[in-house]
Design a protein around this motif. Sequence first.
Motif, PDB file in Angstrom:
ATOM      1  N   ALA A 230      19.060  21.672  65.439  1.00 51.30           N
ATOM      2  CA  ALA A 230      19.001  20.923  66.700  1.00 51.30           C
ATOM      3  C   ALA A 230      17.587  20.966  67.279  1.00 51.30           C
ATOM      4  O   ALA A 230      17.089  19.976  67.814  1.00 51.30           O
ATOM      5  CB  ALA A 230      20.004  21.492  67.695  1.00 51.30           C
TER       6      ALA A 230
ATOM      7  N   GLY B 175      15.524  18.703  65.181  1.00 51.45           N
ATOM      8  CA  GLY B 175      15.892  17.311  65.379  1.00 51.45           C
ATOM      9  C   GLY B 175      15.618  16.819  66.792  1.00 51.45           C
ATOM     10  O   GLY B 175      15.995  15.698  67.127  1.00 51.45           O
TER      11      GLY B 175
ATOM     12  N   GLN C  64      16.978  17.837  69.604  1.00 51.44           N
ATOM     13  CA  GLN C  64      18.144  17.820  70.490  1.00 51.44           C
ATOM     14  C   GLN C  64      18.087  18.914  71.555  1.00 51.44           C
ATOM     15  O   GLN C  64      18.777  18.840  72.556  1.00 51.44           O
ATOM     16  CB  GLN C  64      19.436  17.946  69.669  1.00 51.44           C
TER      17      GLN C  64
ATOM     18  N   ALA D 201      18.874  13.352  58.568  1.00 53.19           N
ATOM     19  CA  ALA D 201      18.571  13.696  59.960  1.00 53.19           C
ATOM     20  C   ALA D 201      17.103  14.067  60.127  1.00 53.19           C
ATOM     21  O   ALA D 201      16.405  13.513  60.973  1.00 53.19           O
ATOM     22  CB  ALA D 201      19.461  14.843  60.425  1.00 53.19           C
TER      23      ALA D 201
ATOM     24  N   PRO E 236      22.190  12.082  63.653  1.00 47.34           N
ATOM     25  CA  PRO E 236      22.000  13.368  64.334  1.00 47.34           C
ATOM     26  C   PRO E 236      22.288  14.551  63.403  1.00 47.34           C
ATOM     27  O   PRO E 236      23.198  14.486  62.579  1.00 47.34           O
ATOM     28  CB  PRO E 236      23.006  13.327  65.479  1.00 47.34           C
TER      29      PRO E 236
ATOM     30  N   THR F 128      26.234  18.310  66.060  1.00 43.90           N
ATOM     31  CA  THR F 128      27.135  17.653  66.994  1.00 43.90           C
ATOM     32  C   THR F 128      26.863  18.154  68.405  1.00 43.90           C
ATOM     33  O   THR F 128      26.766  19.356  68.621  1.00 43.90           O
ATOM     34  CB  THR F 128      28.588  17.992  66.635  1.00 43.90           C
TER      35      THR F 128
ATOM     36  N   MET G 172      27.789  11.010  65.037  1.00 37.55           N
ATOM     37  CA  MET G 172      27.766  12.440  64.744  1.00 37.55           C
ATOM     38  C   MET G 172      28.853  12.836  63.756  1.00 37.55           C
ATOM     39  O   MET G 172      28.848  13.941  63.243  1.00 37.55           O
ATOM     40  CB  MET G 172      27.929  13.231  66.032  1.00 37.55           C
TER      41      MET G 172
END
Lengths: 509, 309
Positions: free
Chosen positions: A237, A240, A242, B154, B161, B164, B177
């Motif tokens: 994450a 990426g 996020q 990704a 993504p 999640t 997702m």
Amino acid sequence: MVAASRRVLLGSSLAAATVTAVAACGGTDDEGGAGGAPREGGTLRVGALGSVEALTKDPHGLLSNNSDFLIMSLVYDALTVPGGGTGVAPRLAESWSVADDAKTWTFTIAEGASFHDGTPVIAADVVASMKRIIVDMDAAFKVPVPPEQITALDDRTVQMVTEDPNSQLPLLLRLVTFTTREGADATAFNGTGPFKLEDYTDGNARLVRFDGWHGPRPLLDAIEVTRFESTDAMMNALQGGQIDLATTAGAVSARLAEESGAFTVHRRPNDAALPIVMRVADGPFADVRVRTAMRLIADRDALVQQALSGYGTVANDVLGTGDAFYDTSLPQRAQDLDTARSLLAEAGFDLDATYTLYTIDEAFGEVAAATLFAEQAAKAGVTIEVVEQDAGTFYDQTWCKADLYTMFWGTNDSVAFYAQKVLQSSSETNETGWASEDFDRAYGDLLAATDPAAQEDASHRMQRLEYDESGYLLWGMADGIDLHTPAVNGLSTAPGFGWVLLEGAWLAS
Amino acid sequence: MIRFLAALAVRAGLLLVVLAAVYAAADALPGDPVRLAMGPTASPADVEARRESLGLDRPLPARFADWLSGLVQGDLGTTVRGQPINDLLGDRLASTLLLTGLTFAFVLVVALAWAALWSARPRGRFGRTSAVGTSILVATPEFVLGTLLVLVFALVLGLLPATTVVGADGRLATPLMLVLPVLALGLPHAAWQTRVNRAAIAEAAAMPHVEQARLDGVPERRVVTRHVLPLAAPTIAASLATMVGTLLAGAVVVETLFNYPGAGQLVAGSLESRDTTLLVSLTALCGLVVVAALVIADAIRLWALRGRR
């Protein structure tokens, strides 16, 4: 289960390879983020580990998840928090004092403190919260005060009278006494902290600044906490885009992030202790010469470099390395195999036997350290077999019982904390069976002392005894590690749970 | 019909035995769930007090009977940490069923189409590629495939993504997702199922009466739909039904990798934390899903074999 954990393990090394493969460019800045003057505004997206079966919405419950603990620490105020020169900083309590008996404490609630619904905080709220923790939640270990001895003197003053003298009470109450409104639903997130809850799903939360907070105004508009079951998912994450900040990400992630240069590594020293624990009461390590020999066998530099991947510091067999009174005058132990061999011979230690070192994969580097120490011991003729156990078996059969095992503790800025939990002879969770009258006396003196000089003297006597006689081989201290994008600034370096103190964080534009 | 109901009763009885065995086995594992939940800082007295307030000091048969009567009334009890298991499982089981359901549909369609193409030209380039390709996919564990998918789609291409993230309303922030988790979980299963389908079709196609139908000049499409597929159907259905179990098992790994908010993460967690009640509740619900799949496969087999005995 064995197969599953092998899968997870392989998975993490594969994910690790992913990190190196992807992040190839970008410069790194070891100290903090992009810098500049602190800037107001923005939403900080934070990742924190948390397993679903341990989720809780109750600030007085068992907060085993980092993600839950982070949310609670931002939404609620405890009386005290980590920080400052003594390790204790004010929060909901703006000040405190103790009577000469070192038992009668009074805490004054911060001027202007109010709940997110606008109600002012009164002492009765604090009293009710503390009693709820002790009585309703069966968690007397969190608050070492008899519940009937916690009373409100007036609207802003709480009095607590401990059974025995306890000069360490404000320290022991750090990040524990989250205060909810008396008589209201304790799981409604109606706190008094710097951020208030806007949304909550499944351990994920969006928090916005509480403009009525009694402390200094936070710079961030909002903090979004995302819960991750695994470090791999959290790192993906971060990669990426996020999240902006991955908390307690561990040394493997840090090494890879450092090589890639795309993220900043935030290190918090004195975060985790991974001692090797030797039984003192009986068994092959009961002779103090054997324990000293084991301490001289350890190549501490190698352990820190290899087991912790360099993210740590060498330690000196005294637990609580972040203590304000930590004794740096004790000579640093280093590997000395000749002395170790002669001490073992003097003590008649059986070199033909095989000794089992139990370990558990609870903290990064714990199993690796056990394996490495076994190799080092072989050089002194001591045969150690490392056996890894799962948490259920470990805490049932090994902890506080076995002759030789590794342990993980995450509170390391207090010598007294360890004395209370595992070192004093009367502790029911005395990990080594060590019973030293001198140590008990020194600890009693520390608890009874109200002036800093006397406290320091008592603490140094405790540390000397621990260094010479206890069952602990503390070879090093692991750093706490957070990873973040260069825009993130103002993170706390307080040891222990300082990483939850995000109210001072800000984002560079 | 009687045969079908008898099979159903046997499967239900078996599930009950499995549940009792899981409960007893989990309980027999070394480890104290209360100590694990409270951590090493708790005193033995606090641990004991909590064990009593949770009712964990009672004997095993009493606790199992208690849980079972709750199950019948739709109340699964609480975890060691005092959370109601119904709350914990509600949305999560739905999420897992969404993931495994989509994966199941994906496997069904892909494996049927793939096997049909492969069967049409078994010795062509496609057939040879398929033989190797399915072997590789079957042998690839979900977490390896998942990690590679994350890397490519990704992190490098930035198309999908990596993990999640649940929105404020509890739903996935975007349905995209679901793509990578479904692929990671579905591709190995699709490859396996393709091989099963292909073998079943080949076996059916080699039957003397199918050969005869061809020689009689029955059109190929009719040979496939009337003779080959009904013969292959029981094998295909049985394999798909047993796949439900391995899909649920694979979900444990895939959900953790993608941070997917499903029940799979609970399985590993409940075993580690020695939470017997939570573990057996999960087993019961997964068991019901698997039994339902097997019952459907039974029904398909009975339908396909109708009048052939």
